[in-house]
Design an enzyme around this catalytic site. Structure first.
Site, mmCIF file in Angstrom:
data_model
loop_
_atom_site.group_PDB
_atom_site.id
_atom_site.type_symbol
_atom_site.label_atom_id
_atom_site.label_comp_id
_atom_site.label_asym_id
_atom_site.label_seq_id
_atom_site.Cartn_x
_atom_site.Cartn_y
_atom_site.Cartn_z
ATOM 1 N N GLY A 180 0.846 -1.322 -0.014
ATOM 2 C CA GLY A 180 0.011 -0.232 0.051
ATOM 3 C C GLY A 180 0.795 1.191 0.000
ATOM 4 O O GLY A 180 0.213 2.162 0.426
ATOM 5 N N ASN A 190 1.634 3.142 -2.471
ATOM 6 C CA ASN A 190 0.796 4.175 -3.372
ATOM 7 C C ASN A 190 -0.417 4.765 -2.786
ATOM 8 O O ASN A 190 -0.695 5.982 -2.699
ATOM 9 C CB ASN A 190 0.514 3.562 -4.830
ATOM 10 C CG ASN A 190 1.609 3.565 -5.830
ATOM 11 O OD1 ASN A 190 2.250 4.746 -6.050
ATOM 12 N ND2 ASN A 190 2.080 2.540 -6.352
ATOM 13 N N ILE A 240 -6.945 -9.497 -12.003
ATOM 14 C CA ILE A 240 -7.452 -8.961 -13.248
ATOM 15 C C ILE A 240 -8.953 -8.753 -12.855
ATOM 16 O O ILE A 240 -9.828 -9.132 -12.081
ATOM 17 C CB ILE A 240 -7.444 -10.272 -14.270
ATOM 18 C CG1 ILE A 240 -5.923 -10.787 -14.604
ATOM 19 C CG2 ILE A 240 -8.189 -9.875 -15.622
ATOM 20 C CD1 ILE A 240 -5.192 -9.583 -15.324
ATOM 21 N N LEU A 241 -9.408 -7.481 -13.589
ATOM 22 C CA LEU A 241 -10.657 -7.011 -13.698
ATOM 23 C C LEU A 241 -11.418 -7.421 -14.703
ATOM 24 O O LEU A 241 -10.887 -7.400 -16.139
ATOM 25 C CB LEU A 241 -10.611 -5.677 -13.257
ATOM 26 C CG LEU A 241 -9.981 -4.858 -12.161
ATOM 27 C CD1 LEU A 241 -10.047 -3.313 -12.227
ATOM 28 C CD2 LEU A 241 -10.954 -5.313 -10.773
ATOM 29 N N ASN A 251 -5.222 3.452 -13.248
ATOM 30 C CA ASN A 251 -4.181 2.504 -12.676
ATOM 31 C C ASN A 251 -2.848 3.055 -12.768
ATOM 32 O O ASN A 251 -2.658 3.814 -13.804
ATOM 33 C CB ASN A 251 -4.176 1.301 -13.606
ATOM 34 C CG ASN A 251 -3.243 0.332 -13.055
ATOM 35 O OD1 ASN A 251 -3.295 -0.189 -12.068
ATOM 36 N ND2 ASN A 251 -2.365 -0.418 -14.166
ATOM 37 N N HIS A 273 1.256 2.118 -13.468
ATOM 38 C CA HIS A 273 1.859 0.721 -13.976
ATOM 39 C C HIS A 273 3.581 1.322 -13.890
ATOM 40 O O HIS A 273 3.713 2.445 -14.237
ATOM 41 C CB HIS A 273 1.497 0.553 -15.337
ATOM 42 C CG HIS A 273 2.443 -0.528 -15.766
ATOM 43 N ND1 HIS A 273 2.168 -1.983 -15.369
ATOM 44 C CD2 HIS A 273 3.549 -0.613 -16.661
ATOM 45 C CE1 HIS A 273 3.244 -2.661 -15.971
ATOM 46 N NE2 HIS A 273 3.548 -2.119 -16.749
#
Length: 209
Positions: free
Chosen positions: A12, A14, A93-94, A108, A110
């Site tokens: 966590g 971020n 994965i969503l 998101n 990356h």
């Protein structure tokens, strides 16, 4: 007030960067109303609790399919009335159902300069390993809107980080987080909250104040 939901899977860091920027006043008129982890007992959940943010584990392993997992997440976030969903180190994965329900409201972070070292299987330490193996001189981080394909949505912000000769995947990962991820993820949330992001096909235009 923009109600934010944050998806996490690990430590966590971020999430902490977002919390810090909201508490400092850098991000205004925003509140994290829920933190959701795909795994139990991760430190991100503890970070949320320390800041009195409701936190819950909705574990991917508890659902037989990506679609059913997506339905569980949809129900949770709609109950919380979120306006923006932030994937902050979320490794599951969503499903298409989830992405379509919150279209243009999921972002998101990356750990590479997309389209380099991204896509299915590129998560955690792997993008940094691949960057060093390839011998690139510059890597970094990217914040993008989420679509159905992994790491393929319109790019909001990118920040470069130069690679050093003595870098290991671990040192590079740490520097990319500190110098890029923790800077551009809060900035992207701020821009979204201010209504300054305009999607035009694959391009995201940042409007003036």
């Amino acid at each position: 007030m923009l109600r934010i939901g944050v998806l996490v899977s690990g430590g966590g860091t971020n999430l902490q960067a977002i919390i810090d920027r909201i508490e400092s006043g850098y991000i205004k008129d925003c509140s994290i109303v829920t933190v959701v982890s795909s795994k139990p007992n991760v430190y991100a959940l503890e970070r949320a609790k320390k800041h009195n943010i409701p936190a819950v584990c909705i574990a991917r392993k508890d659902y037989p399919s990506v679609h059913e997992y997506g339905e569980a997440l949809i129900q949770h976030f709609e109950r919380c009335e979120v306006g923006l969903i932030v994937m902050a180190g979320f490794l599951s994965i969503l499903g298409e159902n989830f992405v379509k329900r919150f279209e243009n409201r999921i972002i998101n972070i990356h750990p590479s300069l997309i389209p380099a070292f991204c896509g299915k299987g590129y998560y955690g330490i792997i993008p940094h390993q691949k960057a060093l193996e390839y011998g690139v001189k510059v890597t970094g981080a990217t914040v993008h809107f989420v679509d159905v394909e992994a790491d393929s949505g319109p790019i909001i912000l990118q920040k470069a980080v130069y690679i050093r000769d003595d870098d290991t995947p671990e040192t590079l990962q740490k520097r990319v987080m500190e110098e890029a991820e923790w800077e551009i993820l809060p900035e992207a949330i701020k821009l979204f909250a201010e209504g300054r992001l305009e999607i035009d096909g694959r391009k995201v235009r940042i409007k003036d104040n």
